[in-house]
Design a protein around this motif. Structure first.
Motif, PDB file in Angstrom:
ATOM      1  N   GLN A 199      22.862   6.768  89.065  1.00 47.11           N
ATOM      2  CA  GLN A 199      23.470   5.868  88.093  1.00 47.11           C
ATOM      3  C   GLN A 199      23.295   6.418  86.681  1.00 47.11           C
ATOM      4  O   GLN A 199      24.214   6.356  85.855  1.00 47.11           O
ATOM      5  CB  GLN A 199      22.826   4.468  88.207  1.00 47.11           C
ATOM      6  N   GLY A 206      26.015   0.846  94.807  1.00 41.16           N
ATOM      7  CA  GLY A 206      25.704   1.792  95.862  1.00 41.16           C
ATOM      8  C   GLY A 206      25.018   3.051  95.414  1.00 41.16           C
ATOM      9  O   GLY A 206      24.811   3.975  96.220  1.00 41.16           O
ATOM     10  N   ARG A 207      24.632   3.178  94.141  1.00 37.00           N
ATOM     11  CA  ARG A 207      23.998   4.387  93.641  1.00 37.00           C
ATOM     12  C   ARG A 207      22.536   4.111  93.319  1.00 37.00           C
ATOM     13  O   ARG A 207      22.185   3.022  92.838  1.00 37.00           O
ATOM     14  CB  ARG A 207      24.710   4.897  92.390  1.00 37.00           C
ATOM     15  N   CYS A 208      21.722   5.126  93.523  1.00 33.70           N
ATOM     16  CA  CYS A 208      20.316   5.025  93.171  1.00 33.70           C
ATOM     17  C   CYS A 208      20.176   5.114  91.651  1.00 33.70           C
ATOM     18  O   CYS A 208      21.123   5.520  90.957  1.00 33.70           O
ATOM     19  CB  CYS A 208      19.523   6.139  93.866  1.00 33.70           C
ATOM     20  N   CYS A 246      21.869   6.322  99.175  1.00 31.93           N
ATOM     21  CA  CYS A 246      22.681   6.316  97.957  1.00 31.93           C
ATOM     22  C   CYS A 246      24.063   6.869  98.286  1.00 31.93           C
ATOM     23  O   CYS A 246      24.192   7.859  99.039  1.00 31.93           O
ATOM     24  CB  CYS A 246      21.995   7.155  96.882  1.00 31.93           C
ATOM     25  N   ASN A 247      25.087   6.300  97.744  1.00 31.12           N
ATOM     26  CA  ASN A 247      26.462   6.752  98.018  1.00 31.12           C
ATOM     27  C   ASN A 247      26.729   8.170  97.536  1.00 31.12           C
ATOM     28  O   ASN A 247      27.590   8.863  98.075  1.00 31.12           O
ATOM     29  CB  ASN A 247      27.474   5.798  97.368  1.00 31.12           C
ATOM     30  N   LYS A 286      17.447  -1.590  98.586  1.00 30.46           N
ATOM     31  CA  LYS A 286      18.746  -2.184  98.263  1.00 30.46           C
ATOM     32  C   LYS A 286      18.748  -2.869  96.913  1.00 30.46           C
ATOM     33  O   LYS A 286      19.758  -2.869  96.199  1.00 30.46           O
ATOM     34  CB  LYS A 286      19.129  -3.175  99.368  1.00 30.46           C
ATOM     35  N   LEU A 343      19.763  -0.480  94.060  1.00 29.37           N
ATOM     36  CA  LEU A 343      21.081   0.129  94.029  1.00 29.37           C
ATOM     37  C   LEU A 343      22.000  -0.619  93.084  1.00 29.37           C
ATOM     38  O   LEU A 343      21.959  -1.851  92.995  1.00 29.37           O
ATOM     39  CB  LEU A 343      21.688   0.152  95.433  1.00 29.37           C
ATOM     40  N   ASN A 344      22.845   0.146  92.423  1.00 34.79           N
ATOM     41  CA  ASN A 344      23.839  -0.421  91.528  1.00 34.79           C
ATOM     42  C   ASN A 344      25.182   0.206  91.889  1.00 34.79           C
ATOM     43  O   ASN A 344      25.382   1.408  91.675  1.00 34.79           O
ATOM     44  CB  ASN A 344      23.469  -0.133  90.067  1.00 34.79           C
ATOM     45  N   THR A 389      17.085   4.470  99.383  1.00 36.21           N
ATOM     46  CA  THR A 389      16.653   3.705  98.207  1.00 36.21           C
ATOM     47  C   THR A 389      16.614   2.216  98.554  1.00 36.21           C
ATOM     48  O   THR A 389      17.500   1.735  99.280  1.00 36.21           O
ATOM     49  CB  THR A 389      17.628   3.918  97.027  1.00 36.21           C
TER      50      THR A 389
END
Length: 804
Positions: free
Chosen positions: A703, A697-699, A682-683, A691, A694-695, A689
């Protein structure tokens, strides 16, 4: 022929029964037009008084309902009228039954045909009632007459007249009609075109007619040769003299005054070169868009064509009289031998020789029917049909007669390959145009109405070439092809794109099927004439071969079989299933897979100057090849990369994802996981997480946090949290100051701020404000919204500091 007209009213009385068969409602004979109406007018009062309605058996009603339930848009044109009449009949019966004139509740509905219902009634009630059956079925009339004699009861069957009377024929005439029907059905059986019903009629009449003749002591049926009138010298020109080669157009055609069109059994006048005679129309043989064709009693080798009321025109009458005046006669050409008129001289039609065989449309040019009608015919037989056809056309052209409407319906052929050209009324001669045509046989230069101009010999030659191609290819047309933008015959013909290969690369748009193989086996001279005639780049596209030139080419084609050039054993097949052998030394062998003889032919390779021999025939290569990986039968065109099918090719370089099971190229799998299922940090929190979850780059947890409000940041006006973590991060990433309060337009923030200002004003009033003292004293003051204090200027604040 002796007949008796019976009033059906006597069978509407008590102790008797009157029946009506299906064909009385369905057939459209002119002799009983309006007959049903007159029948009920005659019998109605007696039916009501005696309470003895006419019986229409349940099976008859079911047959009418069967026709009425069909969709007219899906039926051939000749059956549309039957559907319409059946619907009218059902409406009529419903009304008549409501008035007590008809009953439809009798009869065995389980019987296969209505005839069986009538015969069962005769068996059960023939000894109790006198009965009358109105029917046009000859076989049924014979059986009723025979049963009447056996029971000794009055049981009659006959047809209906337009006056509502029942016509009863004498025994000998009825027997003769039955014998003629048997002869006609046997001809269909001999031609191989009989239906199941035809064969059933043959079987039934073969047993019934001898019993009928013995019961009534009748003379045996003998076919009589027709009396052929002597041909005298014509008045309009010598016999065999050609008509004008360049006549002037006669102008628009005009209809003749309306007359009553006769039908079967009626007497009309025949006018020939030998004089006037009376003929009787026999059984109906067929009908088309212009009229009907009947047998002629006593003239088995001739038929009568009676035009419909809309097809009786000045041009047709004059044209037929002109041909008749020349006294022309030739085997295979249906020249008129007499014209037909009413007793008052009104034109009705003409008599012509009876053609043998059946239409090309129903035999040769229909592959399914062709194989059934002539299963032993070879390509040589089709060539003989073309030769016979060309001989007749070339003869007519020598007389300056254009056939005009050349199509498979106007040409007949029998099992001996003898061809007949019929419908002389549509020929073009002496300025009288051919008023009809068939689009697929019409030259591109013919536009507009067919009857508005005369056709040229070059336009006739186009139709001749199309007919020859149609015969050899058993129904295929020259311009039919795959990938065409339209199915309009006129557009295809005008394009001039002949799809078959000749001395060059193919356009690869030949129609699907074995047509390319049939074309391959035609000899070079025939293919050359066809290609140069039909292709827009051909040398004979404008100056087409004449019938005489085609005739010479096809006679040579007939001599080809069995000659030195006939080295391929499949060239005499009507439907070859491979290409023609290249040379006499071409290897030809049987297919080891399907065991068909001569199925494999060597393919010449120009580079190696040798033959390549396929292991399987063309069909087996297309449908029975094997995948080198899985061993399954697959079409050759689907095998790729080392003889593998597409499924095996995918399985070799693909694998399933360990998480979702999706087939994925192996090079995209990491630790057995596809790109969507692989773990990515996660970013924000760096938690591994999948892929797909991810939204940006966040889990999911990060998010959700980004969307929640930061409780540590309070609005400077209302003191409540007002900004999300994500919004704060965005301002920080963008190097912008983070907001400290709600927007001024936020209604929630404005309301809270206003209430706080009002509260502070009341506190100041309690400390000694004049306005507040007044309020405490009870003076009523209007409530106003508090306003924010005005900020003093710099020098004002200095003064306040100094004095205070």
């Amino acid at each position: 022929m002796s007949t008796t007209e019976l009033d059906p009213t006597e069978f509407a009385q008590g102790g008797r029964r009157l029946f009506i068969d299906t064909n009385i409602f369905m057939d459209n004979h002119s002799r009983w037009t309006g007959g049903l109406k007159r029948l009920f007018e005659r019998t109605g009062p007696t039916i009501v008084a005696e309470m003895n309605p006419i019986v229409v058996p349940t099976k008859v009603v079911r047959e009418l309902e069967k026709y009425a339930g069909k969709h007219s848009s899906r039926l051939p044109e000749e059956q549309v009228e039957a559907v319409r009449r059946s619907r009218i009949a059902l409406t009529f019966l419903e009304d008549a039954e409501a008035r007590g004139l008809v009953r439809t509740d009798l009869g065995d509905d389980s019987a296969r045909y209505a005839d069986d219902s009538f015969l069962k009634v005769l068996e059960l009630a023939g000894d109790r009632y006198e009965m009358c059956l109105i029917t046009d079925d000859i076989t049924l009339q014979l059986r009723v007459r025979l049963r009447s004699a056996q029971l000794g009861r009055r049981l009659v069957a006959g047809t209906l007249t337009s006056d509502g009377l029942v016509v009863i024929e004498d025994d000998q005439s009825l027997y003769g009609r039955g014998a003629r029907k048997l002869d006609a059905k046997r001809e269909k059986v001999d031609d191989g075109t009989a239906t199941f019903a035809d064969r059933q009629d043959v079987e039934e009449l073969t047993a019934l007619l001898p019993e009928f003749r013995a019961a009534f002591g009748l003379k045996p049926w003998v076919k009589r040769a027709p009396r052929v009138p002597a041909i005298t010298a014509p008045a309009a020109g010598p016999v065999g003299q050609p008509f004008s080669k360049s006549p002037r157009f006669r102008g628009p055609d005009q209809p003749l005054p309306a007359v009553q069109i006769p039908g079967e059994g009626e007497r009309i006048i025949s006018l020939s070169l030998s004089g006037e005679d009376v003929v009787i129309l026999g059984a109906l043989l067929g009908e088309g868009g212009e009229g009907r064709v009947y047998e002629i009693d006593g003239h088995a080798s001739r038929v009568a064509k009676i035009f419909d009321k809309d097809s009786r025109t000045e041009h047709r009458r004059s044209k037929l009289e002109l041909i008749l005046s020349r006294g022309l006669s030739r085997d295979g050409v249906a020249f008129p031998v007499a014209t037909l008129t009413t007793s008052g001289g009104e034109f009705l039609g003409y008599i012509m020789p009876r053609a043998s065989g059946r239409e090309l449309q129903r035999t040769v040019t229909n592959p399914g029917r062709f194989k059934k009608a002539y299963p032993t015919w070879t390509k040589r037989d089709l060539v003989d049909v073309c030769v016979s056809f060309l001989e007749k056309v070339a003869y007519l052209h020598s007389l300056n007669i254009l056939v005009g409407d050349i199509n498979p319906k106007n040409v007949m052929v029998d099992s001996s390959k003898a061809v007949w050209i019929i419908d002389a009324d549509s020929w073009q001669l002496e300025g009288y145009p051919c008023a009809v045509g068939t689009p697929m046989f019409t030259a591109p230069s013919v536009t507009g109405e067919y009857a508005s101009r005369l056709r040229t010999m070059q336009e006739e030659n186009f139709a001749v070439a199309t007919m020859l191609f149609n015969i050899l290819m058993t129904g295929q047309y020259p311009y039919a092809r795959t990938g065409a933008d339209t199915s309009d015959p006129a557009v295809l013909i005008a394009g001039g794109k002949f799809p078959y290969q000749f001395q060059g690369a193919s356009d690869r748009d030949q129609p699907e099927g074995n047509w390319k193989f049939m074309w391959s086996h035609l000899p070079f001279p025939i293919k050359s004439l066809f290609w140069n005639t039909f292709h827009r780049d051909g040398k004979r596209y404008e100056r087409r071969p004449s019938a005489a030139e085609w005739l010479q080419a096809f006679r040579e084609y007939s001599a080809f079989f069995g000659g030195a050039d006939d080295f391929d054993p499949m060239s005499n097949e009507v439907y070859p299933f491979r290409f023609r052998a290249f040379r006499p030394d071409t290897p030809i062998r049987d297919c080891p897979e399907c065991q068909r003889p001569n199925a494999i032919v060597g393919q010449w390779d120009e580079d190696s100057q040798s033959y390549y021999e396929p292991t399987l025939c063309y069909d087996c290569n297309q449908t029975k090849t094997t995948c080198s990986h899985c061993g399954k039968r697959k079409p050759a065109s689907t095998l790729i990369y080392g003889g593998r099918c597409w499924d095996c090719y995918q399985k070799r370089d693909h694998a399933k994802c360990a998480n979702c099971g999706k087939e994925t190229r192996t090079k995209y799998l990491v630790n057995g996981l596809c790109s969507n299922c692989q773990l990515v940090p996660c970013n924000d929190c760096r938690t591994p997480t999948p892929k797909s979850q991810l939204n940006y780059g966040r889990c999911p947890a990060c998010q959700a946090k980004q969307a929640s409000v930061d409780p540590s940041r309070l609005c400077t006006r209302c003191g409540r949290p007002f900004i999300t973590y994500g919004n704060v991060a965005w301002h920080q990433r963008s190097y912008k100051p983070v907001p400290t309060s709600h927007k001024l337009s936020d209604p929630g923030c404005t309301t809270v701020a206003a209430s706080r200002v009002a509260s502070s004003s009341s506190v100041r009033g309690a400390t000694g404000s004049g306005a507040s003292s007044t309020a405490r004293a009870g003076t009523s003051q209007p409530l106003t919204r508090p306003t924010a204090p005005t900020r003093k200027g710099f020098w004002a604040r200095i003064a306040d500091w100094y004095w205070n």
